[in-house]
Design a protein around this motif. Structure first.
Motif, PDB file in Angstrom:
ATOM      1  N   TYR A  69     -46.820 -14.301 -29.107  1.00 28.54           N
ATOM      2  CA  TYR A  69     -48.067 -15.060 -29.082  1.00 28.54           C
ATOM      3  C   TYR A  69     -47.994 -16.251 -30.050  1.00 28.54           C
ATOM      4  N   HIS A  70     -47.474 -16.004 -31.246  1.00 33.30           N
ATOM      5  CA  HIS A  70     -47.365 -17.082 -32.230  1.00 33.30           C
ATOM      6  C   HIS A  70     -46.402 -18.172 -31.744  1.00 33.30           C
ATOM      7  N   ALA A  71     -45.279 -17.769 -31.146  1.00 28.20           N
ATOM      8  CA  ALA A  71     -44.333 -18.750 -30.617  1.00 28.20           C
ATOM      9  C   ALA A  71     -44.972 -19.555 -29.486  1.00 28.20           C
ATOM     10  N   TYR A  72     -45.762 -18.908 -28.668  1.00 23.59           N
ATOM     11  CA  TYR A  72     -46.453 -19.615 -27.586  1.00 23.59           C
ATOM     12  C   TYR A  72     -47.456 -20.627 -28.140  1.00 23.59           C
ATOM     13  N   MET A  73     -48.159 -20.252 -29.206  1.00 20.74           N
ATOM     14  CA  MET A  73     -49.111 -21.185 -29.819  1.00 20.74           C
ATOM     15  C   MET A  73     -48.389 -22.390 -30.433  1.00 20.74           C
ATOM     16  N   VAL A  74     -47.231 -22.153 -31.041  1.00 21.84           N
ATOM     17  CA  VAL A  74     -46.445 -23.264 -31.578  1.00 21.84           C
ATOM     18  C   VAL A  74     -45.976 -24.157 -30.431  1.00 21.84           C
TER      19      VAL A  74
END
Length: 113
Positions: A69-74
């Motif tokens: 999820y964090h990688a997708y937000m980045v």
């Protein structure tokens, strides 16, 4: 009184027969992964080990979902121009390292059991 007792006896015998018939198709309970054990306490400890392993698996799965999820937000911030591809690569690298460390720590922790 006799009729009531007869009805009660008939009803309980029917319930007993029907529960045996219904339970005939159910699978047997599996032994824990470490085996049944010598007594009830050791068997319960073996089931506890399996439960803890399942919880550890859920923790790792939650870590993986959080990192994704964090990688997708980045990645979404890259598309809007707020972040760079270098930050995305760093996020993925650190996330992979955290997953490896998390799996290692949980494996060591469950090995103590």
């Amino acid at each position: 009184m006799k009729k009531t007792l007869f009805k009660l006896f008939t009803l309980t015998s029917l319930i007993g027969v029907s529960s045996q018939v219904l339970a005939a198709g159910l699978p047997q309970m599996e032994d824990p992964s470490r085996g049944r054990g010598n007594g009830i306490l050791q068997t319960l400890q073996n089931y506890g080990y399996d439960i803890i392993m399942l919880v550890a698996l859920i923790v790792i799965a939650c870590m993986f979902i959080g990192i994704c999820y964090h990688a997708y937000m980045v990645y979404a911030d890259i598309q809007s121009g707020k972040k760079t591809w270098g930050q995305f690569g760093l996020t993925v690298a650190v996330g992979a390292m955290l997953l490896v460390i998390g799996v290692w720590l949980l494996t060591e922790g469950t090995g103590i059991l």
